[in-house]
Design a protein around this motif. Structure first.
Motif, PDB file in Angstrom:
ATOM      1  N   ARG A  40       0.842  -1.199   0.000  1.00 31.98           N
ATOM      2  CA  ARG A  40       0.000   0.000   0.000  1.00 31.98           C
ATOM      3  C   ARG A  40       0.878   1.250   0.000  1.00 31.98           C
ATOM      4  N   VAL A  41       0.262   2.411  -0.225  1.00 32.35           N
ATOM      5  CA  VAL A  41       0.991   3.677  -0.258  1.00 32.35           C
ATOM      6  C   VAL A  41       0.759   4.408   1.063  1.00 32.35           C
ATOM      7  N   SER A  42       1.839   4.758   1.714  1.00 30.92           N
ATOM      8  CA  SER A  42       1.768   5.421   3.007  1.00 30.92           C
ATOM      9  C   SER A  42       1.192   6.829   2.872  1.00 30.92           C
ATOM     10  N   ALA A  43       0.390   7.216   3.854  1.00 30.78           N
ATOM     11  CA  ALA A  43      -0.137   8.578   3.912  1.00 30.78           C
ATOM     12  C   ALA A  43       0.476   9.317   5.096  1.00 30.78           C
ATOM     13  N   GLU A  44       1.450   8.707   5.735  1.00 30.01           N
ATOM     14  CA  GLU A  44       2.060   9.314   6.911  1.00 30.01           C
ATOM     15  C   GLU A  44       3.566   9.109   6.899  1.00 30.01           C
ATOM     16  N   MET A  45       4.251   9.960   7.667  1.00 32.78           N
ATOM     17  CA  MET A  45       5.679   9.798   7.862  1.00 32.78           C
ATOM     18  C   MET A  45       5.869   8.919   9.091  1.00 32.78           C
ATOM     19  N   ILE A  46       6.785   7.959   8.980  1.00 33.88           N
ATOM     20  CA  ILE A  46       7.107   7.104  10.115  1.00 33.88           C
ATOM     21  C   ILE A  46       8.632   7.084  10.246  1.00 33.88           C
ATOM     22  N   CYS A  47       9.075   7.424  11.442  1.00 31.39           N
ATOM     23  CA  CYS A  47      10.470   7.737  11.623  1.00 31.39           C
ATOM     24  C   CYS A  47      10.994   7.217  12.959  1.00 31.39           C
ATOM     25  N   PRO A  48      11.917   6.250  12.967  1.00 33.57           N
ATOM     26  CA  PRO A  48      12.548   5.866  14.224  1.00 33.57           C
ATOM     27  C   PRO A  48      13.387   7.036  14.760  1.00 33.57           C
ATOM     28  N   TYR A  49      13.254   7.298  16.066  1.00 27.04           N
ATOM     29  CA  TYR A  49      13.965   8.443  16.636  1.00 27.04           C
ATOM     30  C   TYR A  49      14.589   8.052  17.958  1.00 27.04           C
ATOM     31  N   PRO A  50      15.882   8.175  18.162  1.00 25.84           N
ATOM     32  CA  PRO A  50      16.813   8.657  17.159  1.00 25.84           C
ATOM     33  C   PRO A  50      17.085   7.607  16.087  1.00 25.84           C
ATOM     34  N   PRO A  51      17.554   7.987  14.977  1.00 23.21           N
ATOM     35  CA  PRO A  51      18.177   9.247  14.597  1.00 23.21           C
ATOM     36  C   PRO A  51      17.209  10.264  13.990  1.00 23.21           C
ATOM     37  N   GLY A  52      15.999   9.859  13.671  1.00 25.00           N
ATOM     38  CA  GLY A  52      15.067  10.811  13.083  1.00 25.00           C
ATOM     39  C   GLY A  52      15.050  10.799  11.568  1.00 25.00           C
ATOM     40  N   VAL A  53      15.512   9.721  10.968  1.00 25.25           N
ATOM     41  CA  VAL A  53      15.496   9.579   9.508  1.00 25.25           C
ATOM     42  C   VAL A  53      14.254   8.776   9.132  1.00 25.25           C
ATOM     43  N   PRO A  54      13.366   9.331   8.296  1.00 26.66           N
ATOM     44  CA  PRO A  54      12.132   8.605   7.950  1.00 26.66           C
ATOM     45  C   PRO A  54      12.404   7.283   7.237  1.00 26.66           C
ATOM     46  N   VAL A  55      11.669   6.263   7.641  1.00 27.72           N
ATOM     47  CA  VAL A  55      11.667   4.997   6.909  1.00 27.72           C
ATOM     48  C   VAL A  55      10.567   5.058   5.860  1.00 27.72           C
ATOM     49  N   LEU A  56       9.452   5.702   6.208  1.00 22.55           N
ATOM     50  CA  LEU A  56       8.350   5.911   5.267  1.00 22.55           C
ATOM     51  C   LEU A  56       7.932   7.373   5.295  1.00 22.55           C
ATOM     52  N   SER A  57       7.643   7.903   4.127  1.00 25.22           N
ATOM     53  CA  SER A  57       7.098   9.254   4.000  1.00 25.22           C
ATOM     54  C   SER A  57       5.801   9.165   3.210  1.00 25.22           C
ATOM     55  N   PRO A  58       4.945  10.173   3.327  1.00 30.33           N
ATOM     56  CA  PRO A  58       3.707  10.156   2.545  1.00 30.33           C
ATOM     57  C   PRO A  58       4.010  10.004   1.056  1.00 30.33           C
ATOM     58  N   GLY A  59       3.283   9.093   0.424  1.00 30.63           N
ATOM     59  CA  GLY A  59       3.444   8.869  -1.011  1.00 30.63           C
ATOM     60  C   GLY A  59       4.354   7.716  -1.371  1.00 30.63           C
ATOM     61  N   GLU A  60       5.000   7.104  -0.383  1.00 32.54           N
ATOM     62  CA  GLU A  60       5.906   5.993  -0.654  1.00 32.54           C
ATOM     63  C   GLU A  60       5.212   4.653  -0.441  1.00 32.54           C
ATOM     64  N   ARG A  61       5.586   3.674  -1.270  1.00 30.77           N
ATOM     65  CA  ARG A  61       5.041   2.328  -1.128  1.00 30.77           C
ATOM     66  C   ARG A  61       5.619   1.673   0.121  1.00 30.77           C
ATOM     67  N   ILE A  62       4.774   1.000   0.865  1.00 33.24           N
ATOM     68  CA  ILE A  62       5.198   0.278   2.061  1.00 33.24           C
ATOM     69  C   ILE A  62       5.694  -1.096   1.616  1.00 33.24           C
ATOM     70  N   THR A  63       6.960  -1.361   1.857  1.00 30.63           N
ATOM     71  CA  THR A  63       7.560  -2.644   1.479  1.00 30.63           C
ATOM     72  C   THR A  63       7.741  -3.513   2.715  1.00 30.63           C
ATOM     73  N   GLN A  64       7.958  -4.788   2.495  1.00 28.15           N
ATOM     74  CA  GLN A  64       8.234  -5.686   3.613  1.00 28.15           C
ATOM     75  C   GLN A  64       9.520  -5.265   4.306  1.00 28.15           C
ATOM     76  N   GLU A  65      10.498  -4.805   3.537  1.00 27.17           N
ATOM     77  CA  GLU A  65      11.769  -4.358   4.126  1.00 27.17           C
ATOM     78  C   GLU A  65      11.552  -3.172   5.056  1.00 27.17           C
TER      79      GLU A  65
END
Length: 96
Positions: A40-65
């Motif tokens: 599916r295509v993400s509608a939200e940003m999801i970011c492990p913090y720290p470090p604060g680098v997004p794994v998913l951003s709005p508009g990106e496909r959600i992969t198993q990885e």
């Protein structure tokens, strides 16, 4: 002696942008169980913090990885930032 530094899985995710972040942010959205989110295509940003680098951003496909990296971060005690559900039981996605 050489030192090996392990890189978090979340740094190795290569995003597939399906729609622009702006289009995804303002589009209709739905909340689905995590088990149904891959592909599916993400509608939200999801970011492990720290470090604060997004794994998913709005508009990106959600992969198993991406899911594996997020779950690994969560399970190791890393705070999950910006997600509507920080437990990662549900994801906000664009309708199919």
């Amino acid at each position: 002696f050489p030192v090996t530094i392990a890189t978090a899985e979340s740094f190795s995710i290569i995003p597939e942008v399906v729609v622009s972040p702006r289009e995804a942010f303002f589009a209709k959205q739905e909340v689905i169980p995590a088990k149904d989110a891959v592909g599916r295509v993400s509608a939200e940003m999801i970011c492990p913090y720290p470090p604060g680098v997004p794994v998913l951003s709005p508009g990106e496909r959600i992969t198993q990885e991406a899911m594996d990296a997020l779950f690994e971060a969560r399970d190791s005690g890393v705070r999950i930032a910006f997600a509507a559900d920080r437990a990662l039981e549900t994801f906000v996605v664009l309708p199919e």
